[in-house]
Design a protein around this motif. Structure first.
Motif, mmCIF file in Angstrom:
data_model
loop_
_atom_site.group_PDB
_atom_site.id
_atom_site.type_symbol
_atom_site.label_atom_id
_atom_site.label_comp_id
_atom_site.label_asym_id
_atom_site.label_seq_id
_atom_site.Cartn_x
_atom_site.Cartn_y
_atom_site.Cartn_z
ATOM 1 N N ARG A 1 0.864 -1.181 0.000
ATOM 2 C CA ARG A 1 0.000 0.000 0.000
ATOM 3 C C ARG A 1 0.899 1.228 0.000
ATOM 4 N NH1 ARG A 1 -5.331 0.918 1.203
ATOM 5 N NH2 ARG A 1 -5.665 3.026 1.948
ATOM 6 N N LEU A 2 0.776 2.038 -1.030
ATOM 7 C CA LEU A 2 1.623 3.229 -1.116
ATOM 8 C C LEU A 2 0.742 4.447 -1.411
ATOM 9 C CD1 LEU A 2 5.033 3.405 -2.986
ATOM 10 C CD2 LEU A 2 3.602 5.375 -2.650
ATOM 11 N N VAL A 3 0.773 5.397 -0.502
ATOM 12 C CA VAL A 3 0.034 6.643 -0.722
ATOM 13 C C VAL A 3 1.065 7.770 -0.739
ATOM 14 C CG1 VAL A 3 -1.733 8.208 0.165
ATOM 15 C CG2 VAL A 3 -2.031 5.748 0.424
ATOM 16 N N ALA B 1 -1.745 -4.456 -5.691
ATOM 17 C CA ALA B 1 -1.120 -3.406 -4.890
ATOM 18 C C ALA B 1 -2.040 -2.185 -4.896
ATOM 19 C CB ALA B 1 0.228 -3.042 -5.472
ATOM 20 N N TYR B 2 -2.042 -1.448 -3.801
ATOM 21 C CA TYR B 2 -2.845 -0.214 -3.746
ATOM 22 C C TYR B 2 -1.896 0.970 -3.883
ATOM 23 C CZ TYR B 2 -5.858 3.507 -2.118
ATOM 24 O OH TYR B 2 -6.572 4.678 -2.039
ATOM 25 N N PHE B 3 -2.192 1.819 -4.829
ATOM 26 C CA PHE B 3 -1.364 3.018 -4.993
ATOM 27 C C PHE B 3 -2.255 4.222 -5.230
ATOM 28 C CE2 PHE B 3 0.536 5.962 -8.106
ATOM 29 C CZ PHE B 3 1.404 6.578 -7.231
ATOM 30 N N LYS B 4 -1.952 5.274 -4.518
ATOM 31 C CA LYS B 4 -2.670 6.526 -4.719
ATOM 32 C C LYS B 4 -1.621 7.625 -4.783
ATOM 33 C CE LYS B 4 -5.588 9.625 -1.977
ATOM 34 N NZ LYS B 4 -6.748 10.067 -2.709
ATOM 35 N N GLY B 5 -1.549 8.292 -5.884
ATOM 36 C CA GLY B 5 -0.570 9.361 -6.021
ATOM 37 C C GLY B 5 -0.134 9.515 -7.456
ATOM 38 N N SER B 6 0.840 10.374 -7.664
ATOM 39 C CA SER B 6 1.298 10.609 -9.041
ATOM 40 C C SER B 6 2.601 9.864 -9.300
ATOM 41 C CB SER B 6 1.496 12.101 -9.277
ATOM 42 O OG SER B 6 2.575 12.566 -8.504
ATOM 43 N N ILE B 7 2.854 9.596 -10.556
ATOM 44 C CA ILE B 7 4.099 8.930 -10.948
ATOM 45 C C ILE B 7 4.807 9.794 -11.980
ATOM 46 C CG2 ILE B 7 5.132 6.898 -12.004
ATOM 47 C CD1 ILE B 7 2.654 5.325 -11.095
#
Lengths: 236, 150
Positions: free
Chosen positions: B94-96, B110-116
């Motif tokens: 889990r990455l926020v 996988a859980y991802f919330k944000g910009s790349i």
């Protein structure tokens, strides 16, 4: 039957037709709640997506744009968008909806203004004109007014003028539940659709509904696919 | 070889790394000059392992900004993450936060919330060779580069 197949063959040329979408048993839970069902015998398939093709055609000449992807983060979408030199922002809004609204009161709970604000602040809290494009996929069809209008209003706010938004809606007027897909970008004109479960949409969205829903936007364009999905490309 | 099943994350690849165990809580900044596995909890500040690999184990919970050469996430990270080489977000991680990296691998689940932001690899220019004493006119450093950077 044979006539239909011949027509499909002439329309589709050499492209394989998507497999028939399995229909979940009709069951309307009390109060219009959502009851996810596994999409039995459903297999992932890819097909040409005219909406996606136009979306990326517009973005092809400029690098360094910011694209909002409202699905669960996936390697395919990230690799494709960052490969074009753009920045991607992943935001799984369906996950947020499911963890905020209880499944037995999914649509009723969307009448709660405070909960709606919480969801929108959590998922669509960006400065004005922050994004150059948004891949909304099919999440709007699981929102009921007033949440639906508020979400579209937020999208209007966070997209820059002339930016595009791509959304999908089921075009099957008679379906009580519709397949929910995971959308993966295979290339600039092809998507891979992996059916996950059947869910009840908040309502049926026909062209008139959609034009009204995106009334504040400059332009709304429809593409009707053979798998009962209406692709909607909207210009801010 | 032990046959006792172990619940901790012990892949071969982190042997020899520094380890923050799962019962350890650190509040503050971490600066590592070797590969590091965090399977405990880190709060606040930053974690830097600039030239090395940083692994957030399955029990790891990080509330901090993270910078390393390579980052592998199996646990939870809340903070911005920057990897000069690669970020690997595994299933159930889990990455926020916002990511800056040259390469990214994200597994389904996988859980991802944000910009790349994908960082383009820096074009390494050869360092200028000290000019030999000569009577000839000076040559720009860039023109003397071929073969210099070995």
């Amino acid at each position: 039957m044979i006539g239909e197949r011949l027509k499909a063959w002439f329309r589709g040329g050499s492209q394989p037709s998507p497999p028939p979408v399995p229909q979940a048993p009709v069951s309307r839970p009390a109060g219009g709640a959502v009851r996810p069902r596994a999409a039995q015998n459903a297999t992932a398939y890819s097909r040409r997506s005219p909406g996606l093709e136009q979306f990326f055609y517009i973005l092809r000449d400029t690098a360094g744009l910011s694209i909002l992807d409202l699905s669960a983060a996936s390697q395919a979408n990230i690799s494709f968008i960052t490969g074009l030199g753009h920045r991607i922002y992943a935001e799984d809004i369906m996950d947020a909806l499911d963890s905020t609204y209880p499944p037995e009161r999914f649509f009723e709970a969307q009448q709660d203004g405070a909960l709606n604000r919480q969801i929108l602040d959590q998922c669509l809290n960006f400065p004005a004109g922050h994004f150059d494009g948004a891949l909304v996929w099919d999440c709007l069809q699981y929102m009921k007014p007033p949440l639906l209008e508020e979400a579209v209003e937020r999208l209007h706010f966070i997209l820059r003028p002339n930016a595009y938004l791509l959304a999908f809606f089921s075009s099957d007027e008679r379906a009580v539940t519709v397949p929910r897909y995971v959308y993966r970008i295979a290339d600039a004109r092809t998507i891979l659709l992996a059916p996950q479960q059947h869910r009840q949409p908040s309502q049926h969205f026909n062209s008139r509904h959609l034009e009204r829903l995106f009334g504040r936007f400059q332009q709304v364009k429809f593409f009707l696919a053979r798998d009962n999905l209406r692709e909607v490309l909207v210009k801010r | 070889m032990s046959t006792t099943p172990s619940r901790s994350y012990e892949p071969d690849s982190y042997r020899g790394s520094a380890v923050i165990g799962k019962s350890v809580v650190i509040k503050g900044q971490i600066l590592s000059r070797e590969d590091l596995l965090i399977d405990g909890e880190v709060e606040g500040g930053t974690i830097e392992s600039q030239e090395h690999k940083l692994t957030i184990g399955p029990n790891g919970r990080v509330h901090a900004n993270v910078k390393a050469r390579e980052i592998v996430v199996l646990g939870t990270v809340n903070g911005n993450v920057e990897a000069t080489d690669k970020i690997d977000i595994r299933k159930d991680a889990r990455l926020v936060g916002d990511i800056k990296t040259a390469r990214i691998v994200i597994e389904d689940g996988a859980y991802f919330k944000g910009s790349i932001d994908i960082l383009k690899p820096e074009v390494r220019t050869a360092p200028a060779r000290p000019a030999a004493p000569t009577a000839e006119p000076a040559v720009p450093a860039s023109a003397t580069a071929p073969g210099a950077a070995k």
